[in-house]
Scaffold this motif. Sequence first.
Motif, PDB file in Angstrom:
ATOM      1  N   ASP A  79       0.841  -1.202   0.000  1.00  0.00           N
ATOM      2  CA  ASP A  79       0.000   0.000   0.000  1.00  0.00           C
ATOM      3  C   ASP A  79       0.872   1.246   0.000  1.00  0.00           C
ATOM      4  OD1 ASP A  79      -2.310   1.561   0.099  1.00  0.00           O
ATOM      5  OD2 ASP A  79      -2.633   1.267   2.242  1.00  0.00           O
ATOM      6  N   ILE A  80       0.304   2.322  -0.456  1.00  0.00           N
ATOM      7  CA  ILE A  80       0.882   3.660  -0.352  1.00  0.00           C
ATOM      8  C   ILE A  80      -0.141   4.478   0.443  1.00  0.00           C
ATOM      9  CG2 ILE A  80       1.752   5.680  -1.596  1.00  0.00           C
ATOM     10  CD1 ILE A  80       3.369   3.199  -2.259  1.00  0.00           C
ATOM     11  N   PRO A  81      -0.095   4.358   1.787  1.00  0.00           N
ATOM     12  CA  PRO A  81      -1.151   4.990   2.591  1.00  0.00           C
ATOM     13  C   PRO A  81      -1.072   6.511   2.659  1.00  0.00           C
ATOM     14  CG  PRO A  81       0.474   3.980   4.029  1.00  0.00           C
ATOM     15  CD  PRO A  81       0.846   3.610   2.618  1.00  0.00           C
ATOM     16  N   ASP A  82       0.088   7.062   2.417  1.00  0.00           N
ATOM     17  CA  ASP A  82       0.256   8.517   2.470  1.00  0.00           C
ATOM     18  C   ASP A  82       0.863   8.974   1.159  1.00  0.00           C
ATOM     19  OD1 ASP A  82      -0.511   8.593   5.252  1.00  0.00           O
ATOM     20  OD2 ASP A  82       1.503   7.857   5.733  1.00  0.00           O
ATOM     21  N   LEU A  83       0.152   9.840   0.465  1.00  0.00           N
ATOM     22  CA  LEU A  83       0.641  10.345  -0.818  1.00  0.00           C
ATOM     23  C   LEU A  83       0.266  11.814  -0.945  1.00  0.00           C
ATOM     24  CD1 LEU A  83       1.849   9.886  -3.689  1.00  0.00           C
ATOM     25  CD2 LEU A  83      -0.482   9.288  -4.415  1.00  0.00           C
ATOM     26  N   LYS A  84       1.275  12.632  -1.161  1.00  0.00           N
ATOM     27  CA  LYS A  84       1.068  14.052  -1.447  1.00  0.00           C
ATOM     28  C   LYS A  84       1.875  14.381  -2.687  1.00  0.00           C
ATOM     29  CE  LYS A  84       0.510  15.347   3.340  1.00  0.00           C
ATOM     30  NZ  LYS A  84       1.291  15.623   4.526  1.00  0.00           N
ATOM     31  N   ILE A  85       1.214  14.933  -3.672  1.00  0.00           N
ATOM     32  CA  ILE A  85       1.884  15.336  -4.906  1.00  0.00           C
ATOM     33  C   ILE A  85       1.786  16.851  -5.005  1.00  0.00           C
ATOM     34  CG2 ILE A  85       1.911  15.167  -7.412  1.00  0.00           C
ATOM     35  CD1 ILE A  85       0.718  12.352  -7.130  1.00  0.00           C
ATOM     36  N   HIS A  86       2.947  17.479  -5.102  1.00  0.00           N
ATOM     37  CA  HIS A  86       3.021  18.936  -5.152  1.00  0.00           C
ATOM     38  C   HIS A  86       3.401  19.380  -6.562  1.00  0.00           C
ATOM     39  CE1 HIS A  86       3.042  18.890  -0.734  1.00  0.00           C
ATOM     40  NE2 HIS A  86       3.910  17.908  -0.834  1.00  0.00           N
ATOM     41  N   GLU A 130       5.694  13.328  -1.902  1.00  0.00           N
ATOM     42  CA  GLU A 130       5.948  12.780  -0.581  1.00  0.00           C
ATOM     43  C   GLU A 130       5.057  11.552  -0.469  1.00  0.00           C
ATOM     44  OE1 GLU A 130       6.081  15.798   2.774  1.00  0.00           O
ATOM     45  OE2 GLU A 130       4.941  16.860   1.222  1.00  0.00           O
ATOM     46  N   MET A 131       5.636  10.434  -0.082  1.00  0.00           N
ATOM     47  CA  MET A 131       4.811   9.233   0.026  1.00  0.00           C
ATOM     48  C   MET A 131       5.418   8.261   1.026  1.00  0.00           C
ATOM     49  SD  MET A 131       5.491   7.258  -3.538  1.00  0.00           S
ATOM     50  CE  MET A 131       7.145   6.856  -4.056  1.00  0.00           C
ATOM     51  N   ARG A 132       4.594   7.340   1.421  1.00  0.00           N
ATOM     52  CA  ARG A 132       5.001   6.273   2.322  1.00  0.00           C
ATOM     53  C   ARG A 132       4.544   4.957   1.708  1.00  0.00           C
ATOM     54  NH1 ARG A 132       1.688   5.039   7.120  1.00  0.00           N
ATOM     55  NH2 ARG A 132       2.622   3.142   7.920  1.00  0.00           N
TER      56      ARG A 132
END
Length: 144
Positions: free
Chosen positions: A72-79, A90-92
């Motif tokens: 999984d990629i539970p945290d995803l922020k695309i700037h 930024e991802m986890r």
Amino acid sequence: MTTTATTRPSDLFREGLRLLLAKDIPGWVGLWADHGVFEFPFAPDGWPKRLEGKAAVADYMRHYPDHIDLHDIPDLKIHETGEAGTIVVEMRGVGRLVETGAPFDMTYIAVVTVADGLFTLYRDYWNPLAISKDSAADFTRSDR
């Protein structure tokens, strides 16, 4: 997803994540330009720091699912940036290391550039010290 010159970098990146989660490495590599560059600025000695060309990316990634079982990629922020075709991500990623069964939980920052609907530059600022070198050696060795 068929990539086109109008594919937004964020959409292409999300498609790439979908393919990685599906363990479709050939599909993921298919999102790269022939001349694409994959960089690892924090790579320790003995690990690749730069892969030039789609073939080098394919060779590096071919055994990824044999080493990291990404769930999984539970945290995803695309700037979005002010530079055309460039995003900062930024991802986890979470899953497990296949060889040991140990949990895999990695935070990444990536600077990604897209042109003509394909990845042309991917700078992966992951922390290779977060997993033991022995666990990832076969996957990351530059001499394999």
